[in-house]
Enzyme design. Structure first.
Site, PDB file in Angstrom:
ATOM      1  N   LYS A  53     -79.889  19.442  75.772  1.00 10.68           N
ATOM      2  CA  LYS A  53     -80.124  18.031  75.422  1.00 10.68           C
ATOM      3  C   LYS A  53     -81.342  17.487  76.158  1.00 10.68           C
ATOM      4  O   LYS A  53     -82.166  16.763  75.586  1.00 10.68           O
ATOM      5  CB  LYS A  53     -78.863  17.192  75.734  1.00 10.68           C
ATOM      6  CG  LYS A  53     -77.731  17.494  74.763  1.00 10.68           C
ATOM      7  CD  LYS A  53     -76.416  16.809  75.076  1.00 10.68           C
ATOM      8  CE  LYS A  53     -75.368  17.355  74.102  1.00 10.68           C
ATOM      9  NZ  LYS A  53     -74.060  16.703  74.174  1.00 10.68           N
ATOM     10  N   GLN A  97     -70.882  13.842  79.024  1.00  9.63           N
ATOM     11  CA  GLN A  97     -70.507  15.132  78.440  1.00  9.63           C
ATOM     12  C   GLN A  97     -69.018  15.399  78.665  1.00  9.63           C
ATOM     13  O   GLN A  97     -68.507  15.239  79.773  1.00  9.63           O
ATOM     14  CB  GLN A  97     -71.373  16.237  79.079  1.00  9.63           C
ATOM     15  CG  GLN A  97     -71.233  17.604  78.430  1.00  9.63           C
ATOM     16  CD  GLN A  97     -71.857  17.692  77.040  1.00  9.63           C
ATOM     17  OE1 GLN A  97     -72.689  16.870  76.641  1.00  9.63           O
ATOM     18  NE2 GLN A  97     -71.451  18.690  76.281  1.00  9.63           N
ATOM     19  N   ASP A 120     -72.938   8.906  71.198  1.00  9.60           N
ATOM     20  CA  ASP A 120     -71.976   9.880  70.667  1.00  9.60           C
ATOM     21  C   ASP A 120     -71.158   9.283  69.513  1.00  9.60           C
ATOM     22  O   ASP A 120     -70.509  10.020  68.781  1.00  9.60           O
ATOM     23  CB  ASP A 120     -70.973  10.280  71.772  1.00  9.60           C
ATOM     24  CG  ASP A 120     -71.398  11.501  72.574  1.00  9.60           C
ATOM     25  OD1 ASP A 120     -71.976  12.426  71.968  1.00  9.60           O
ATOM     26  OD2 ASP A 120     -71.140  11.533  73.784  1.00  9.60           O
TER      27      ASP A 120
HETATM   28  N1  LUD Z   1     -69.377  15.849  74.827  1.00 10.60           N
HETATM   29  C1  LUD Z   1     -70.408  17.154  73.123  1.00 10.60           C
HETATM   30  N2  LUD Z   1     -68.823  18.126  74.571  1.00 10.60           N
HETATM   31  C2  LUD Z   1     -68.862  19.414  73.886  1.00 10.60           C
HETATM   32  N3  LUD Z   1     -75.330  25.466  70.894  1.00 10.60           N
HETATM   33  C3  LUD Z   1     -71.750  19.081  72.516  1.00 10.60           C
HETATM   34  C4  LUD Z   1     -72.534  21.337  71.933  1.00 10.60           C
HETATM   35  C5  LUD Z   1     -74.868  22.000  71.936  1.00 10.60           C
HETATM   36  N4  LUD Z   1     -69.869  13.603  74.991  1.00 10.60           N
HETATM   37  C6  LUD Z   1     -70.043  14.761  74.393  1.00 10.60           C
HETATM   38  O1  LUD Z   1     -72.825  18.571  72.808  1.00 10.60           O
HETATM   39  O2  LUD Z   1     -71.802  16.037  71.608  1.00 10.60           O
HETATM   40  C7  LUD Z   1     -71.074  16.007  72.633  1.00 10.60           C
HETATM   41  N5  LUD Z   1     -70.874  14.842  73.301  1.00 10.60           N
HETATM   42  N6  LUD Z   1     -70.583  18.412  72.562  1.00 10.60           N
HETATM   43  N7  LUD Z   1     -71.523  20.361  72.123  1.00 10.60           N
HETATM   44  C8  LUD Z   1     -70.107  20.622  72.042  1.00 10.60           C
HETATM   45  C9  LUD Z   1     -69.441  19.336  72.477  1.00 10.60           C
HETATM   46  C10 LUD Z   1     -69.543  17.038  74.200  1.00 10.60           C
HETATM   47  C11 LUD Z   1     -72.214  22.623  71.576  1.00 10.60           C
HETATM   48  C12 LUD Z   1     -73.206  23.587  71.418  1.00 10.60           C
HETATM   49  C13 LUD Z   1     -74.539  23.270  71.595  1.00 10.60           C
HETATM   50  C14 LUD Z   1     -73.891  21.045  72.091  1.00 10.60           C
HETATM   51  C15 LUD Z   1     -75.621  24.300  71.458  1.00 10.60           C
HETATM   52  O3  LUD Z   1     -76.736  24.078  71.877  1.00 10.60           O
HETATM   53  C16 LUD Z   1     -76.257  26.554  70.763  1.00 10.60           C
HETATM   54  C17 LUD Z   1     -76.183  27.068  69.321  1.00 10.60           C
HETATM   55  O4  LUD Z   1     -75.122  26.914  68.685  1.00 10.60           O
HETATM   56  O5  LUD Z   1     -77.173  27.644  68.861  1.00 10.60           O
HETATM   57  C18 LUD Z   1     -75.875  27.727  71.661  1.00 10.60           C
HETATM   58  C19 LUD Z   1     -75.775  27.370  73.099  1.00 10.60           C
HETATM   59  C20 LUD Z   1     -75.375  28.560  73.982  1.00 10.60           C
HETATM   60  O6  LUD Z   1     -74.252  28.566  74.544  1.00 10.60           O
HETATM   61  O7  LUD Z   1     -76.185  29.467  74.100  1.00 10.60           O
END
Ligand code: LUD
Ligand code: NAP
Length: 283
Positions: A53, A97, A120
């Site tokens: 992020k 988060q 969010d």
């Molecule tokens: N909390 C989220 N908790 C978890 N994947 C994310 C997520 C990027 N307050 C709040 O950001 O929106 C949120 N707001 N969430 N999540 C899950 C959830 C939260 C999950 C995956 C990724 C954000 C991400 O970058 C990459 C991909 O799918 O290509 C892979 C990342 C890796 O582990 O290598």
């Protein structure tokens, strides 16, 4: 393999490029765009997501401030930080988060975030606004999934949509967004009977369960659009979705990979929402 891969990395780069242009325009008007990212404790997955992020903020010209608090932070301490960020002019968006350590009530924290800074879209005010179809922010992951579906050119109107999972952050709002686009929506959960049969009716299938590879090819309608929200880490350290990609991609028409599918779109939508927040607060 028959399915076309939906490239979340590419589409997210396009969304971020649009956000960056908007940030540039705001900067030219003397308005800066700022996001506070709050992380509590040492969850390794949260650390990766938060870093992604912050990187996206840099790409878009959004100023990010990280607040990393120790695992033993109390609820009152976190509430105090949220209140101070609510009042901080340079901060347009606040992202706490999840998950939070067990001594902190997530509901209380979400309720404390100013709805205008709730990028969010987890606050009850924003959830309610989404429900009635009159909103400033869409929740990041479901909105990212909608972009991915729209990228296929497959129209949602009149289609059978099945969402597996009913969490407040993914399943429930996802179902609502599909409904807004005139899909005929079914929501499945852990008590659902005949899950396979219901999934097989789906022209558009969204899996948000948190169980590696539980949606297999035999549960998919030939030609369906399959969106895999799952983000599960296997014992060997590899990332894996809720969909069994190998068997599902033999049957589906379009499918998202993990990684490189929904995850990057969640982050891109967050950038969009932060821009929207800056606009709401300045105009
Ligand atoms: N909390 C989220 N908790 C978890 N994947 C994310 C997520 C990027 N307050 C709040 O950001 O929106 C949120 N707001 N969430 N999540 C899950 C959830 C939260 C999950 C995956 C990724 C954000 C991400 O970058 C990459 C991909 O799918 O290509 C892979 C990342 C890796 O582990 O290598
Ligand atoms: P969650 O809060 O744990 O919810 C999981 C949902 O799946 C619940 O509604 C649960 O039903 C349902 N479920 C569990 N077992 C089931 C089964 N055997 N059959 C049918 N339904 C079942 O999870 P979440 O926060 O929605 O996240 C789901 C997955 O998406 C996780 O892997 C998470 O890491 C990932 N995720 C990814 C992103 C991203 O950006 N890519 C964003 C958020 C989450 P009940 O309600 O009956 O318990």
């Amino acid at each position: 393999m028959t399915a076309k891969i939906i490239d979340g990395k590419r589409i997210s780069a396009e969304v971020k490029a649009r956000a960056a242009e908007e940030v540039k325009k705001l900067n030219e008007m003397g308005i800066s765009v700022g996001l506070a990212v709050v992380i509590v404790g040492n969850n390794p997955a949260s650390r990766i997501y938060v870093n992604n992020k912050k990187k996206a903020c840099e790409t878009c010209g959004i100023i990010s401030e990280e607040y990393a608090l120790p695992e033993e932070t109390t609820e009152d301490e976190l509430l105090e930080l949220v209140h101070s960020l609510n009042n901080k002019k340079e901060i347009n968006g606040i992202l706490v988060q999840l998950p939070l350590p067990k001594q902190i009530d997530e509901k209380k924290i979400i309720a404390a975030i100013s709805p205008k800074k709730d990028v969010d879209a987890f606050h009850a005010i924003n959830v309610g606004n989404i429900m009635i179809g009159d909103f400033d922010f869409l929740p990041c992951t479901p909105s990212g999934c909608m972009e991915l579906i729209q990228s296929t050119g497959v129209s949602i109107e009149g289609k059978r949509c099945v969402v597996v999972g009913r969490s407040n952050i993914v399943g429930k709002p996802m179902a609502m967004l599909l409904l807004h686009k005139n899909g005929t929506v079914t929501i499945c959960h852990s008590k659902t009977k005949e899950l396979g049969e219901i999934c097989r009716t789906a022209d558009i299938l969204v899996a948000a369960v948190g169980r590696p590879k539980m949606i297999t090819g035999d549960m998919i309608k030939p030609g369906a659009v399959v969106i895999d929200v799952g983000m599960n880490r296997l014992p060997n350290g590899k990332l894996c979705g809720d969909v069994d990609f190998d068997s599902a991609s033999q049957v589906a028409g379009y499918i998202t990979p993990v990684p490189g599918g929904v995850g990057p779109m969640t982050i891109a939508t967050l950038m969009q929402n932060t821009v929207t927040a800056a606009k709401i607060q300045n105009m």
